[in-house]
Design a protein around this motif. Structure first.
Motif, short mmCIF file in Angstrom:
data_model
loop_
_atom_site.label_atom_id
_atom_site.label_comp_id
_atom_site.label_asym_id
_atom_site.label_seq_id
_atom_site.Cartn_x
_atom_site.Cartn_y
_atom_site.Cartn_z
N ARG A 33 0.71 -1.28 0.11
CA ARG A 33 0.18 -0.22 -0.18
C ARG A 33 0.72 1.14 -0.07
N ARG A 34 1.68 1.21 0.66
CA ARG A 34 2.92 2.02 0.51
C ARG A 34 3.94 1.88 -0.31
N GLN A 41 3.65 2.04 -10.22
CA GLN A 41 3.42 3.32 -11.18
C GLN A 41 3.57 3.20 -12.50
N LEU A 44 -0.14 2.94 -13.36
CA LEU A 44 -1.15 4.13 -13.27
C LEU A 44 -1.56 5.08 -14.42
N ARG A 50 -3.35 9.13 -11.53
CA ARG A 50 -2.77 10.12 -10.48
C ARG A 50 -2.28 8.97 -9.30
N SER A 51 -3.65 7.95 -9.00
CA SER A 51 -3.30 7.14 -7.74
C SER A 51 -4.21 5.90 -8.01
N GLN A 52 -3.36 5.23 -6.60
CA GLN A 52 -4.40 3.51 -6.89
C GLN A 52 -5.75 4.06 -6.58
N ARG A 53 -6.04 4.69 -5.81
CA ARG A 53 -7.99 4.81 -5.34
C ARG A 53 -8.40 5.07 -6.68
N GLU A 54 -7.41 6.55 -7.10
CA GLU A 54 -9.14 6.67 -8.84
C GLU A 54 -8.19 6.09 -10.00
#
Length: 117
Positions: A33-34, A41, A44, A50-54
Motif C-alpha cells: 500500500r505504501r 507507478q 497508473l 495519479r493514485s491507486q484510489r483513482e
C-alpha cells in the motif's frame, strides 16, 4: 506492459491476451500500500491516473485462465468492490472459449467486460 485502445478489434485483443498469458507468472504478490514499486507507478501512468484510489474507482476487469496449453479458456468478469476490497469474481457470468484463436478470445474479453461491474 502494453495498452490497447477501447476500439481495438477482437484480433488485436486476442493477440495481446496471448502475449500476456505467455509472459505471466503465478503467485505474484500484490504491491504494498505504501511505496509502490516502479511497475505499479508505470501502470497508473498508462491508465492516466495519479493514485491507486483513482485507478480502482473506474476499474473494470476480467480474469483470464487457460485451462490447458492450447485448450479451453475461461474469461471471468470481475466486480469492482472499491479500492480497499479490490476485485471479486463473477464466476457465474464467465465466458468459456473452446476455439482459442485470437478473434474468439478477443470476442470473449469484450463480452466479459460488458458483464463486469
Amino acid at each position: 506492459m502494453e495498452t490497447i485502445e477501447d476500439s481495438a478489434d477482437e484480433q488485436a485483443i486476442g493477440s495481446l491476451v496471448n502475449a500476456a498469458l505467455n509472459a505471466s507468472e503465478q503467485d505474484v504478490p500484490l504491491p504494498p500500500r505504501r511505496g509502490m514499486p516502479p511497475e505499479w507507478q508505470k501502470l497508473l501512468e498508462m491508465a492516466g491516473v495519479r493514485s491507486q484510489r483513482e485507478f480502482a474507482d473506474g476499474l473494470k476487469g476480467v480474469s483470464i485462465r487457460q485451462m490447458e496449453p492450447d485448450g479451453e479458456m475461461k474469461v471471468t468478469p470481475q466486480k469492482n468492490r472499491g479500492p480497499k476490497e479490490g476485485l471479486g469474481s463473477l464466476g457465474d457470468k464467465a465466458v468459456v472459449v473452446s476455439d482459442v484463436d485470437y478473434e474468439a478470445v478477443g470476442r470473449a474479453v469484450k463480452e466479459a467486460l460488458k458483464r463486469a461491474i
